[in-house]
Design an enzyme around this catalytic site. Structure first.
Site, PDB file in Angstrom:
ATOM      1  N   CYS A 124      -6.414  -3.105  18.882  1.00  0.00           N
ATOM      2  CA  CYS A 124      -5.248  -2.842  19.729  1.00  0.00           C
ATOM      3  C   CYS A 124      -3.935  -2.910  18.952  1.00  0.00           C
ATOM      4  O   CYS A 124      -2.996  -2.168  19.264  1.00  0.00           O
ATOM      5  CB  CYS A 124      -5.216  -3.797  20.915  1.00  0.00           C
ATOM      6  N   HIS A 165       1.713  -4.981  23.084  1.00  0.00           N
ATOM      7  CA  HIS A 165       2.024  -5.410  21.719  1.00  0.00           C
ATOM      8  C   HIS A 165       3.251  -4.650  21.214  1.00  0.00           C
ATOM      9  O   HIS A 165       3.471  -3.485  21.576  1.00  0.00           O
ATOM     10  CB  HIS A 165       0.867  -5.097  20.772  1.00  0.00           C
TER      11      HIS A 165
END
Length: 355
Positions: A133, A258
């Site tokens: 990710c 993120h």
């Protein structure tokens, strides 16, 4: 009802955090699948989950569950993928795996459809891997710039959401926030730690009112597994096996999405105008960059969206071949479920339509 003229899809790990997002995406995207089969651990068998507006009963993970499956998306821990992905492939399914089990296997392509879609067609083991990710949060933007300027070096710092550590990470942050909310904590050494006590969950330190310069497990010479993933996966996706990469991964008190600061150094001089033009037109990228108006991406605005958002685009002050920028990407969508679904859709195009 099964659409028998279209490929059959299995979602393995349908009851997990990423699986839940996957079912949303399958309901939102163009309906290209025939039967969608939901598979999970035996303890979840019998549950019913909604996909494409229908209730579908979850099957227990077994060899027989893959009978007749054309494409199988795996959203399960590494050890489960390592055991069961080859089983699904042996039954004739093309496996798209979201774990780390096969990412660096030379016989398994590591695919980001906006960057290297051609790689998905060459899969000696019948498996296509989905990147980590953190890598996915930046690589679409980096790949677009590399195609124009030729990448030589990456220096990145990540600001990783707690959902990257699964439901336990989210639960830990919320519990810690309830312990510190409305207090004067964060003004004396150790006061947050004392308030949190042993409630650090999957993290080494308190994450509420704090940042933790660590994500993953320990590797050689003090590097973390998350940092090595960003380096190794970026090299493989971009086809640059000797790319210089330096990474520091930091956990921050954000639930989902993120962020990364990126210093990218290229083969030749870059201009901000050209870089902005590339980013503004790149598939899967949104350029949101007007600091004078207070416009730049933040996790609070990017969460729940599909693109990679890019802002703070600047040429390096001391290097005409360097570019600085900030990226945000939802780590459960593009960082996991969405990219997996996009790879599966690429593979589905290989199946001939019914006569």
């Amino acid at each position: 009802m099964a659409r028998t003229d279209r490929p059959t899809l299995a979602v393995v790990g349908a009851t997990g955090a990423v699986g839940a997002v996957m079912l949303q995406i399958l309901s939102q995207h163009a309906d290209i699948w025939g039967e969608i089969r939901l598979i999970a651990s035996p303890r979840s068998a019998g549950r019913k989950l909604a996909v494409r507006g229908e209730e579908v009963e979850v099957m227990a993970l077994s060899e027989e569950a893959f009978d007749g499956v054309d494409v199988a998306m795996f959203d399960v821990p590494d050890e489960i993928s390592a055991q069961w992905a080859p089983v699904a492939a042996s039954k004739g399914a093309v496996v798209v795996d979201n774990s780390a089990a096969f990412r660096m296997d030379p016989d398994v392509p590591l695919v980001v459809p906006e960057v290297n879609p051609h790689a998905a067609r060459v899969r000696p083991r019948g498996i296509v891997a989905n990147p980590n990710c953190t890598t996915l949060s930046m690589i679409v933007a980096v790949g677009a710039l590399h195609a124009e300027f030729g990448l030589r070096e990456l220096v990145v710092s990540s600001y990783q959401a707690v959902s990257g550590a699964g439901r336990a990470g989210i639960d830990t942050l919320r519990q810690q926030m309830s312990l510190v909310a409305g207090t004067e904590l964060g003004t004396n050494p150790g006061d947050v730690r004392r308030a949190v006590g042993d409630n650090t969950g999957p993290f080494l330190e308190p994450v509420a009112l704090n940042v933790v310069p660590w994500a993953g497990s320990l590797r050689e010479d003090g590097w973390s597994s998350e940092e090595m993933k960003v380096r190794d996966e970026s090299r493989k996706i971009l086809g640059l096996p000797h790319l210089k990469v330096a990474v520091t991964c930091v956990r921050v008190p954000v639930v989902t999405t993120h962020s990364l600061t990126v210093h990218a150094r290229f083969q030749s001089e870059v201009t901000v105008d050209k870089a902005r033009e590339i980013l503004a037109t790149a598939p899967g990228v949104v350029l949101f960059d007007n600091p004078a108006a207070g416009e730049f991406p933040t996790p609070a605005d990017v969460v729940g969206t599909d693109p990679t958002w890019v802002g703070r685009v600047r040429r390096s002050l001391d290097d005409p071949a360097g570019l600085e920028f900030f990226v945000c990407g939802d780590n459960l969508r593009k960082g996991a479920a969405l990219n997996t679904a996009q790879i599966a859709e690429l593979v589905a195009q290989e199946f001939p339509p019914a006569a």
